[in-house]
Design a protein around this motif. Structure first.
Motif, short mmCIF file in Angstrom:
data_model
loop_
_atom_site.label_atom_id
_atom_site.label_comp_id
_atom_site.label_asym_id
_atom_site.label_seq_id
_atom_site.Cartn_x
_atom_site.Cartn_y
_atom_site.Cartn_z
N UNK A 112 -0.10 -3.31 8.17
CA UNK A 112 -1.21 -4.22 7.87
C UNK A 112 -2.26 -3.57 6.97
N UNK A 113 -2.43 -2.29 7.11
CA UNK A 113 -3.37 -1.56 6.26
C UNK A 113 -2.66 -0.32 5.72
N UNK A 114 -3.30 0.36 4.79
CA UNK A 114 -2.69 1.54 4.19
C UNK A 114 -3.16 2.84 4.84
N UNK A 115 -3.70 2.73 6.05
CA UNK A 115 -4.07 3.93 6.80
C UNK A 115 -2.81 4.53 7.43
N UNK A 116 -2.73 5.86 7.43
CA UNK A 116 -1.54 6.53 7.96
C UNK A 116 -1.26 6.15 9.41
N UNK B 250 5.06 10.19 4.15
CA UNK B 250 5.79 9.93 2.91
C UNK B 250 5.35 8.59 2.30
N UNK B 251 5.29 7.55 3.12
CA UNK B 251 4.91 6.22 2.62
C UNK B 251 3.50 6.25 2.06
N UNK B 252 2.56 6.89 2.77
CA UNK B 252 1.17 6.94 2.32
C UNK B 252 1.07 7.61 0.95
N UNK B 253 1.74 8.75 0.76
CA UNK B 253 1.68 9.46 -0.52
C UNK B 253 2.31 8.64 -1.64
N UNK B 254 3.40 7.95 -1.33
CA UNK B 254 4.02 7.10 -2.35
C UNK B 254 3.10 5.94 -2.75
N UNK B 255 2.46 5.31 -1.76
CA UNK B 255 1.56 4.20 -2.05
C UNK B 255 0.43 4.67 -2.98
N UNK B 256 -0.17 5.81 -2.65
CA UNK B 256 -1.27 6.33 -3.46
C UNK B 256 -0.82 6.66 -4.87
N UNK B 257 0.39 7.19 -5.00
CA UNK B 257 0.90 7.52 -6.33
C UNK B 257 1.18 6.25 -7.14
N UNK B 258 1.79 5.26 -6.52
CA UNK B 258 2.12 4.02 -7.23
C UNK B 258 0.85 3.32 -7.71
N UNK B 259 -0.23 3.41 -6.95
CA UNK B 259 -1.50 2.82 -7.39
C UNK B 259 -1.92 3.43 -8.73
N UNK B 260 -1.84 4.75 -8.83
CA UNK B 260 -2.21 5.43 -10.07
C UNK B 260 -1.22 5.07 -11.18
N UNK B 261 0.05 5.06 -10.84
CA UNK B 261 1.09 4.78 -11.84
C UNK B 261 0.96 3.38 -12.39
N UNK B 262 0.63 2.42 -11.54
CA UNK B 262 0.46 1.03 -11.99
C UNK B 262 -0.56 0.95 -13.12
N UNK B 263 -1.68 1.58 -12.95
CA UNK B 263 -2.75 1.54 -13.96
C UNK B 263 -2.29 2.18 -15.26
#
Length: 364
Positions: free
Chosen positions: A230-234, A190-203
């Motif tokens: 520490x990293x965004x790896x699952x 869940x966290x990984x998918x949210x992080x990836x989405x927020x990256x796109x949304x920010x732009x």
């Protein structure tokens, strides 16, 4: 994606309404309580999602009517589609002559993004509304995410039941390591998918907000997780989440609830580097919320190849002329439906269609 025609029967305060919208901007105006939002609500239902105003389908049926029916003709880059929704105690749907087992089968067939005053809670209220926005947005483009989120929430409920009953039945404590292992993996998804989405949304949202504000303000959006990865790896997120749950276990046992994880995360929204929730004006908060919703629409376009239909309910309130002009005249590359009360707002529209709603009827 474009709506060519919509027909509405016995829906809310609407007896019958037939509308052939413009392919670009459509402004729907009239006094409060005349049925403007009802038209947008009807168009939204073809996404397959619940109404943005109520969870009870029966409330959609016109008073003293047994049922309601709404029909939509819309086109994608591939074909024209005809879909109808019949509402009695619950909704049923028919797409191109095929009866669907559930209206949720329309998800992924027709895309729309809705902004209404309730979405201001994304900015003004607590993190639950911001999480709901992100979760709903991701689910519309990836039905796997909805399943991941549902599985995670189920695990949290199960673990919380153990925490609540452990005092009376200490043997349950031996199962907590097992629950934590499962939750760490599911939560990392869940966290990984949210992080990836927020990256796109920010732009997307930052670019849109610059346009709305006349290039005078900057918007930033960031995912705030209470899991210190520490990293965004699952794998790293899962490992750190497991550590966090073990660290907080005494506290969790005391309050009988799981305190760490994506169900407690937040989304930070800043304007010119300052919290929009705490310090943003009414106009800035409305503009930020709108930019997030329009950013959602741009992500759908990038991933699905179709502009979703944009539904903007009462968006003009508390916006200055620069921001109103952006909404009316800078988004005509997509189909937009805008409701407002002020007739003078309509005069600022350079191209498109104007529809007046009075007593549940459309007057062009």
């Amino acid at each position: 994606m474009r709506v060519n025609e919509i027909k509405i029967e016995n829906f809310r305060n609407i007896d019958f309404m037939g509308v052939f919208p413009d392919k670009g901007i459509n402004v729907i105006y009239g006094r409060n309580g005349q049925g403007k939002t009802n038209l947008l609500e009807a168009i939204w239902l073809f996404t397959g999602c619940k109404s943005f105003r109520t969870s009870r389908d029966s409330e959609l049926v016109r008073f003293n009517s047994e049922n309601a029916k709404i029909s939509l003709s819309y086109e994608t880059s591939i074909r024209e589609n005809n879909v109808s929704i019949f509402i009695e105690k619950k909704r049923t749907a028919n797409l191109n002559g095929v009866i669907l087992t559930s209206p949720r089968e329309l998800i992924g067939k027709y895309y729309a993004v809705i902004f209404s005053p309730v979405h201001l809670s994304m900015i003004k209220d607590g993190p639950i509304n911001r999480r709901k926005f992100v979760d709903t947005a991701i689910s519309q483009i990836d039905d796997r995410y909805a399943k991941k989120l549902a599985y995670f929430n189920h695990l949290i409920l199960q673990k919380n039941a153990v925490l609540k009953n452990a005092a009376e039945n200490p043997s349950l404590l031996t199962t907590l390591d097992i629950w934590d292992e499962k939750i760490a993996q599911a939560g990392a998804d869940v966290i990984f998918d949210r992080i990836e989405y927020i990256k796109k949304l920010q732009v997307k949202a930052a670019d849109i907000y610059r346009g709305i504000s006349g290039e005078s303000e900057e918007l930033s959006v960031k995912y705030l997780s209470n899991v210190p990865y520490d990293s965004e790896e699952k794998a790293d997120i899962a490992a750190k989440y497991l550590e966090s749950m073990k660290k907080h276990r005494p506290q969790d046992l005391y309050i009988k609830s799981t305190t760490s994880g994506p169900h407690r995360d937040d989304i930070e929204i800043l304007i010119k580097g300052i919290s929009a929730r705490k310090f943003g004006s009414q106009g800035q908060q409305r503009s930020a919320s709108l930019a997030l919703k329009l950013g959602e629409a741009e992500i759908i376009k990038d991933l699905k190849g179709e502009h979703p239909v944009i539904l903007l309910d009462d968006v003009m309130s508390e916006l200055d002329s620069v921001r109103q002009n952006y909404i009316l005249n800078k988004m005509n590359d997509k189909q937009v439906f805008i409701t407002c009360c002020e007739k003078e707002t309509v005069s600022r529209l350079c191209a498109g269609k104007v529809l007046r709603i009075e007593n549940g009827k459309a007057v062009e």
